[in-house]
Design a protein around this motif. Structure first.
Motif, short mmCIF file in Angstrom:
data_model
loop_
_atom_site.label_atom_id
_atom_site.label_comp_id
_atom_site.label_asym_id
_atom_site.label_seq_id
_atom_site.Cartn_x
_atom_site.Cartn_y
_atom_site.Cartn_z
N ARG A 109 62.36 60.18 50.68
CA ARG A 109 61.48 59.09 50.27
C ARG A 109 60.26 59.00 51.18
NH1 ARG A 109 59.12 54.94 51.20
NH2 ARG A 109 58.62 53.39 49.62
N ASP A 110 60.51 58.90 52.47
CA ASP A 110 59.39 58.70 53.39
C ASP A 110 58.57 59.97 53.57
OD1 ASP A 110 60.34 56.17 53.52
OD2 ASP A 110 60.81 56.16 55.65
N ALA A 111 59.20 61.15 53.43
CA ALA A 111 58.42 62.39 53.50
C ALA A 111 57.46 62.47 52.32
CB ALA A 111 59.36 63.60 53.53
N ALA A 112 57.95 62.11 51.13
CA ALA A 112 57.08 62.13 49.95
C ALA A 112 55.95 61.11 50.09
CB ALA A 112 57.90 61.85 48.68
N GLU A 113 56.29 59.95 50.59
CA GLU A 113 55.23 58.93 50.77
C GLU A 113 54.15 59.47 51.71
OE1 GLU A 113 56.49 55.00 51.95
OE2 GLU A 113 54.41 54.31 52.13
N THR A 114 54.56 60.06 52.81
CA THR A 114 53.58 60.59 53.77
C THR A 114 52.78 61.74 53.17
OG1 THR A 114 55.00 59.94 55.60
CG2 THR A 114 53.30 61.58 56.07
N ALA A 115 53.45 62.64 52.46
CA ALA A 115 52.74 63.78 51.85
C ALA A 115 51.66 63.28 50.89
CB ALA A 115 53.74 64.68 51.11
#
Ligand code: 3EB
Length: 330
Positions: A109-115
């Protein structure tokens, strides 16, 4: 001549869509050509190169040797890096890619948000800020149950990272599971300095309207994008989804036939001629490598002469065995 058509300095230039091809050539030779915007290698045999235009995609090709996918534009290309992001631009088109280690962000979740936030912040300052097409590759895409499935967490982070940037409509997209370690999230895109036209499929519920059973945050993508200039349709990952439901559970041939029916309907709805041809390359993603020969035979019979690059990849719904995306040149 249409009066004023060439005298207005403010008139937007005609944008010719990138040519996409699969090529069995050396990466260095491809990168040395004028107009090479991006080159993609696939799987563990992909070449290594630190040119920002080159991306090694962690999906194995199902036929050896696996070609490079090459994107070419009319004109000079510049390129660079900004932290984990790399980009190239030329002739009004932009390629941008980011790869993150989920371990540094606590999960998909947070990796996708950052990407998505990083890509959006970069794009917002570029003239080529109209995103046409995005690919997302993440590991173990079907791991986790119900709302905790990794694909659904990815969808939540993607929507959060997009913010209001796509409030007028989502780009076309693909989201596929790879087998190169669950921590590796890769997102890359094609953007232009002119807007495209989003196309939906009347046989399918638009993804952003999927009902609650598919997750708290519905997937953020359009079924296709007619690129500026209108002569190319960029087709999102397409599978045997009818309405919002998966059709033909565990039946590969029926899923393939349904997928082709979806592709044909999409072409018709976009105002494109029916069928595919020798310069309209497709990519296939097959969940079980043992199914690859059947997929290739089916496509060779139904779409003779069409370039198909078949990769080992997991569709985001576990009952779906195969997905197809690609390009239709008018
Ligand atoms: C579907 O029709 C199949 O989440 O970006 C296809 C294309 C699919 C893109 C995405 C998901 C995505 O819902 C899955």
């Amino acid at each position: 001549m249409v009066p004023g058509s060439e005298s207005l300095p403010s008139a937007a230039p005609e944008r010719r869509a990138p040519r996409i091809s699969y090529r069995h050539e050396a990466l260095a030779a491809v990168l040395a050509e004028t107009g090479t915007l991006a080159a993609l290698g696939f799987g563990t045999g992909a070449p290594l190169h630190d040119d920002p235009r080159y991306l090694a995609v962690p999906l194995e090709g199902m036929e050896a040797p696996t070609p490079l996918e090459v994107w070419q534009v009319d004109g000079e290309v510049e390129s660079g890096r900004e932290g984990p992001l790399r980009w190239s631009a030329g002739a009004g088109w932009l390629f941008a890619a980011i790869e993150l280690d989920e371990g540094e962000y606590g999960g998909p979740r947070d990796a996708a948000e950052t990407a998505y936030r990083r890509l959006r912040e970069f794009i917002a300052h570029r003239p080529e800020h109209h995103v046409q097409r995005i690919w997302n590759y993440l590991g173990a895409i079907n791991q986790g149950e119900d709302d905790a499935e990794r694909y659904k967490l990815f969808c939540e982070g993607r929507a959060a990272g997009m913010g209001a940037f796509f409030r007028e409509g989502f780009p076309a997209a693909t989201a596929i599971g790879h087998h190169a370690g669950e921590q590796r999230l890769q997102v890359y895109l094609l953007a232009c300095d002119q807007p495209g036209r989003r196309v939906e499929n009347p046989r399918q519920v638009s993804a952003w309207r999927y009902p609650r059973q598919y997750g708290r945050t519905p997937p953020s993508f359009a079924r296709a994008m007619s690129l500026p200039g209108q002569d190319v349709l960029a087709i999102s990952g397409t599978a045997a989804v009818v309405g919002h439901s998966s059709a033909h559970e565990d039946d590969l041939d029926a899923q393939l036939a349904e997928t082709l029916a979806n592709l044909e309907t999409l072409l018709a709805h976009a105002g494109m001629p029916s069928g595919f041809d020798t310069h309209s390359p497709l990519k296939g993603y097959v969940r079980h490598p043992a199914d690859a020969p059947r997929v290739l035979d089916f496509l060779a019979a139904r779409l003779p002469g069409v370039p198909v690059l078949l990769l080992h990849g997991d569709v985001c719904r576990r009952e779906l065995l195969v997905e197809i995306d690609g390009w239709r040149y008018a």
